[in-house]
Design a protein around this motif. Sequence first.
Motif, PDB file in Angstrom:
ATOM      1  N   VAL A 104       2.701  53.617 100.229  1.00  0.00           N
ATOM      2  CA  VAL A 104       3.242  53.747  98.882  1.00  0.00           C
ATOM      3  C   VAL A 104       4.758  53.734  99.013  1.00  0.00           C
ATOM      4  O   VAL A 104       5.324  54.391  99.878  1.00  0.00           O
ATOM      5  CB  VAL A 104       2.783  55.076  98.229  1.00  0.00           C
ATOM      6  N   SER A 105       5.410  52.951  98.192  1.00  0.00           N
ATOM      7  CA  SER A 105       6.856  52.936  98.256  1.00  0.00           C
ATOM      8  C   SER A 105       7.402  54.247  97.707  1.00  0.00           C
ATOM      9  O   SER A 105       6.988  54.723  96.671  1.00  0.00           O
ATOM     10  CB  SER A 105       7.412  51.752  97.460  1.00  0.00           C
ATOM     11  N   GLY A 106       8.293  54.828  98.437  1.00  0.00           N
ATOM     12  CA  GLY A 106       8.888  56.091  98.042  1.00  0.00           C
ATOM     13  C   GLY A 106       9.895  56.534  99.078  1.00  0.00           C
ATOM     14  O   GLY A 106      10.163  55.849 100.052  1.00  0.00           O
ATOM     15  N   CYS A 107      10.440  57.697  98.903  1.00  0.00           N
ATOM     16  CA  CYS A 107      11.467  58.171  99.821  1.00  0.00           C
ATOM     17  C   CYS A 107      10.927  59.182 100.833  1.00  0.00           C
ATOM     18  O   CYS A 107      11.678  59.726 101.614  1.00  0.00           O
ATOM     19  CB  CYS A 107      12.622  58.786  99.045  1.00  0.00           C
ATOM     20  N   ASP A 108       9.607  59.430 100.818  1.00  0.00           N
ATOM     21  CA  ASP A 108       9.020  60.377 101.759  1.00  0.00           C
ATOM     22  C   ASP A 108       9.044  59.776 103.164  1.00  0.00           C
ATOM     23  O   ASP A 108       8.669  58.633 103.375  1.00  0.00           O
ATOM     24  CB  ASP A 108       7.583  60.688 101.344  1.00  0.00           C
ATOM     25  N   LEU A 109       9.489  60.548 104.143  1.00  0.00           N
ATOM     26  CA  LEU A 109       9.593  60.060 105.510  1.00  0.00           C
ATOM     27  C   LEU A 109       8.277  60.169 106.270  1.00  0.00           C
ATOM     28  O   LEU A 109       8.166  59.677 107.381  1.00  0.00           O
ATOM     29  CB  LEU A 109      10.686  60.815 106.260  1.00  0.00           C
ATOM     30  N   ARG A 110       7.294  60.822 105.685  1.00  0.00           N
ATOM     31  CA  ARG A 110       6.004  60.974 106.354  1.00  0.00           C
ATOM     32  C   ARG A 110       5.078  59.812 105.983  1.00  0.00           C
ATOM     33  O   ARG A 110       5.231  59.180 104.957  1.00  0.00           O
ATOM     34  CB  ARG A 110       5.342  62.287 105.964  1.00  0.00           C
ATOM     35  N   THR A 111       4.116  59.543 106.851  1.00  0.00           N
ATOM     36  CA  THR A 111       3.129  58.502 106.614  1.00  0.00           C
ATOM     37  C   THR A 111       1.785  59.159 106.330  1.00  0.00           C
ATOM     38  O   THR A 111       1.375  60.068 107.043  1.00  0.00           O
ATOM     39  CB  THR A 111       2.996  57.603 107.858  1.00  0.00           C
ATOM     40  N   ARG A 112       1.115  58.680 105.303  1.00  0.00           N
ATOM     41  CA  ARG A 112      -0.192  59.237 104.941  1.00  0.00           C
ATOM     42  C   ARG A 112      -1.294  58.397 105.574  1.00  0.00           C
ATOM     43  O   ARG A 112      -1.308  57.182 105.446  1.00  0.00           O
ATOM     44  CB  ARG A 112      -0.355  59.243 103.434  1.00  0.00           C
ATOM     45  N   TRP A 113      -2.214  59.053 106.274  1.00  0.00           N
ATOM     46  CA  TRP A 113      -3.346  58.401 106.910  1.00  0.00           C
ATOM     47  C   TRP A 113      -4.625  58.970 106.320  1.00  0.00           C
ATOM     48  O   TRP A 113      -4.738  60.166 106.099  1.00  0.00           O
ATOM     49  CB  TRP A 113      -3.341  58.646 108.415  1.00  0.00           C
ATOM     50  N   GLN A 114      -5.593  58.090 106.081  1.00  0.00           N
ATOM     51  CA  GLN A 114      -6.878  58.534 105.571  1.00  0.00           C
ATOM     52  C   GLN A 114      -7.982  57.926 106.440  1.00  0.00           C
ATOM     53  O   GLN A 114      -7.951  56.736 106.750  1.00  0.00           O
ATOM     54  CB  GLN A 114      -7.073  58.114 104.120  1.00  0.00           C
ATOM     55  N   SER A 163       4.742  62.375 110.799  1.00  0.00           N
ATOM     56  CA  SER A 163       6.163  62.079 110.647  1.00  0.00           C
ATOM     57  C   SER A 163       6.615  60.941 111.559  1.00  0.00           C
ATOM     58  O   SER A 163       7.667  60.362 111.340  1.00  0.00           O
ATOM     59  CB  SER A 163       6.994  63.328 110.937  1.00  0.00           C
ATOM     60  N   ASP A 164       5.819  60.614 112.578  1.00  0.00           N
ATOM     61  CA  ASP A 164       6.233  59.565 113.501  1.00  0.00           C
ATOM     62  C   ASP A 164       5.656  58.193 113.165  1.00  0.00           C
ATOM     63  O   ASP A 164       5.978  57.210 113.813  1.00  0.00           O
ATOM     64  CB  ASP A 164       5.865  59.931 114.934  1.00  0.00           C
ATOM     65  N   GLY A 165       4.794  58.105 112.166  1.00  0.00           N
ATOM     66  CA  GLY A 165       4.234  56.835 111.747  1.00  0.00           C
ATOM     67  C   GLY A 165       3.038  56.368 112.549  1.00  0.00           C
ATOM     68  O   GLY A 165       2.496  55.310 112.292  1.00  0.00           O
TER      69      GLY A 165
END
Length: 68
Positions: A32-42, A53-55
């Motif tokens: 999702v485009s945004g300014c959050d530096l974390r990556t969401r995984w499902q 936080s490391d992608g």
Amino acid sequence: MLIVIGLIVAFVLVAVFSNRATRGCRWREYRVSGCDLRTRWQCVACGAEVFTSDGAAPKVCHAPHRTR
């Protein structure tokens, strides 16, 4: 004969070094485009949702119903 021994050794090494904690998990990155530096995984298999936080994808299963 050497090929058979090589296949047996390869099978044993894969069995020893495979990560059983994530064997059933299939992580998908939720972009999702945004300014959050974390990556969401499902996880598609168990439904767990994790932020990193490391992608990189998680290394262990985070399913709420699974015992660790």
